[in-house]
Design a protein around this motif. Sequence first.
Motif: not given
Lengths: 292, 551
Positions: B438-450, B536-547
């Motif tokens: 599994v690809a590592a969590v990238s900085i783009d998915t971390i909300n650094t505002y927090y 703030p941790t990038g541990s939720i992802v959107m999962q397409k349901e039609y797949e």
Amino acid sequence: MECIDYQDVDIFHSGHVACAGCVEALSLRVILNIVGQDAVAVVPPSCTAVICGIYPNSALSIPAFHTSLESAAATASGVKRALLAKGKPDTTVLCLAGDGGTYDIGLQSLSSAAERNEDILYICFDNEGYMNTGGQKSSSTPEGAATGSTPLGKTTRKKNLVDIMAAHRVPYITTTSPGHILDMKAKVKKALQIKGTKIIIVLIPCLAGWGVADDAGIKAARMAVDSGIFPLYEVEDGERYTVNQLARTQSVKPYLALQKRYRHISEEQVEQLQIHTDKAWQQLLLRADQQQ
Amino acid sequence: MEPQASPLWTTRTTLDRKTGTWRDAIPDYRTLPSPCLGACPVNGHIADWIGHIRKQEYHAAWLVLMDNNPFPAIAGRICHHPCETACNRQYLDESISICALERFVGDMALAKDWSLPSSDLVKKEKVAVVGAGPAGLSAAYQLRRRGLQVTLFESQNQLGGLMRYGIPAYRLEKRVLDGEIQRILDLGVIVEHRPITTQQQLEQLQNSFDAIYLATGAARSKTLPVLDYAKPWVIDSVEFLATTNANKSHPTGQHLIVIGGGSAAMDVARTARRLGKSVTVLTLEPAGHLPAQHTEVEEALEEGIRFVSGAMLQQVNEQTDGLELTCIEVEFTAGYRKGEFTIKPKSGTAFTLKANAIVPSIGQDANYAIWGESFKAQGPILKTGSDWQTEKKGIFAGGDLASMERFVTHAVGMGKQAAAAIAHYLEGQSPTSDEKTVAAVSIDTINTYYYPQQDRIDQQKLPSRQRLQNFDEVQQPLQEVQADAEAIRCFSCGTCIYCDNCYAYCPDMAITKLEKGYAIKSDYCKGCGLCVAECPTGSIVMQKEYEEITQ
């Protein structure tokens, strides 16, 4: 990181018809949660009116009085007096209006309610236009923003409602944003402690009307605050100014770039917006300083 | 209970309306690999144990660390910490002081004498581990924890291998080494102090053990052709470190030249400096590109060691007052594989250096020819398969014997992997692939505002003048308040911290808080993705349901 520490009390319900990702629904949730069960809402035509639902269903489990667009504050005044007459002085009466019903069409009734210092909590969800009728401009629409009725961008600046209402010497007027839930919670709590006319203006980045992604409403609200376009501040009794977030961490440019309603504007216009923002910010700081 | 709408005005709430039908994707809570996890040589769950530090659950943090590495106090001192190079926090300000935090927990475990639950011997199979360095000890530890009977063979008097005989006390206190090794022995690992250095000895082991793990390291110094190693002024670096680390003196002259730019060369140079010598380090690599860790070079410079970089020794002349070394500047080009390079001398750049003795420290080779011809070479190391098994069935290998990585923690990681492979082998299973897909969590998915900007907290160093008086540790440990503050900086990439942001920012009240974690109400979630954006941790992802429907 600071946690929000938030627990719903089931006054605002799922199944409402706000657009996916709507931060007005989110703000309603936070505000109603704090206002509590002992309250009556007065709702003029607005997104909130739609979100509250169609009879016989309601997203709110407090009474909601749907009134005409020009008379939210007048209706709320009447409801408050009726409750007083019925021996219920502690029941909160709150208006849930949009910027159309506040800055434009409802301004005279708000002005006279404020002048009488009616004991109401007036919430304005400011999405800077008539967004649930297809996105026409209001007097709250900022300069440069394209709307259905200003397709080339509005040429005049956003009306400063805080200054207008501060000139009425209302006991409390403030701005807040759904990107600052802790700030919002604190301000609603504070307003509930004050007798008289309290006005809270909540900036609501409208996903459809502003051209913002479904998941970027919070981000847009924070950028508005961080750039100083929409400062978080309070005015008490028309004279005591407090700026709640003193740091401006970015220019207006990324905030504008996030929204499709600004995509037509030129570099010079961006420059102009920056100058106007800087000037307004300096004036605000000056006012906050003067009374110290 | 369903909340009641006010009976005066309406009859029902909007809960009748299932707005979940609007959606085409639904949020999915996942535990995803952090970049530090992928970079960690032992695959340590860094976000997890730092999360425990944040809650001041130090013992729990230690247990997570111990899962993958029996040496947190050691690794916290000497690891080359590729985790910090990978850390997402560097894109906001600076990476987390992961290594110092690991040491903090490791030191606390030693100070409080924490021990591991004992493992019963649940399996009848016996495994021999040859060599008690980082790889061998790590393998023995992991095998023993799996309930196997483990015997550790070591030719030296004491255990630890390179960690004891190679790494000086100013980087790794012997007390720490002894403590962490003792904990492994306390699990019930049998130790036999005898060498397994011949084919016959190895075959004897094969008769009495079900599997063997070879981890004898690389202790044979590489040689420089221009040097005459028979001369008394050429000193073997391995021997030099071993004798000084055993508190014995080593005869050298006053002016030493150390040749090489790796960690071992730094150890030699800095040890010699503490013995009162003046030291010059000669490296082929240009300044700033030495293979040693950046901090080691920095500390060596602070201690008054002189560096002559980007140059090569050509000739040594014995003179009455000592040695004269003729050197020449070179153009250095690193090769494709680690340890490979090409050099081109620059004509007309020759110069001389004076010295009394030379310590070449240009790397070490593994010696596996001693066990017979059936062990094949793979470049300079012993050939092993992806499961660390050699050409000989049931004999596995690791550490410097089977890798050119040459880092202590890398060896520890290899020991762990080999233990898993040996366990599979003994159960007659084929090796399973590692979890790194599994690809590592990238900085783009971390909300650094927090995360407000906050300076990294580093360990303090002893002043350089004070360091040269003795072999005290240079790096001073973090205090508890510092460790707590540093742990707060961690983004916890890919690991939920239960901050409730997803719950609080949902405009549709479509998230339920569970005792631990959250559940999505699929009846009402409109699929806007705000919870993902505000995580703030990038541990939720959107999962397409039609797949899912098409599957």
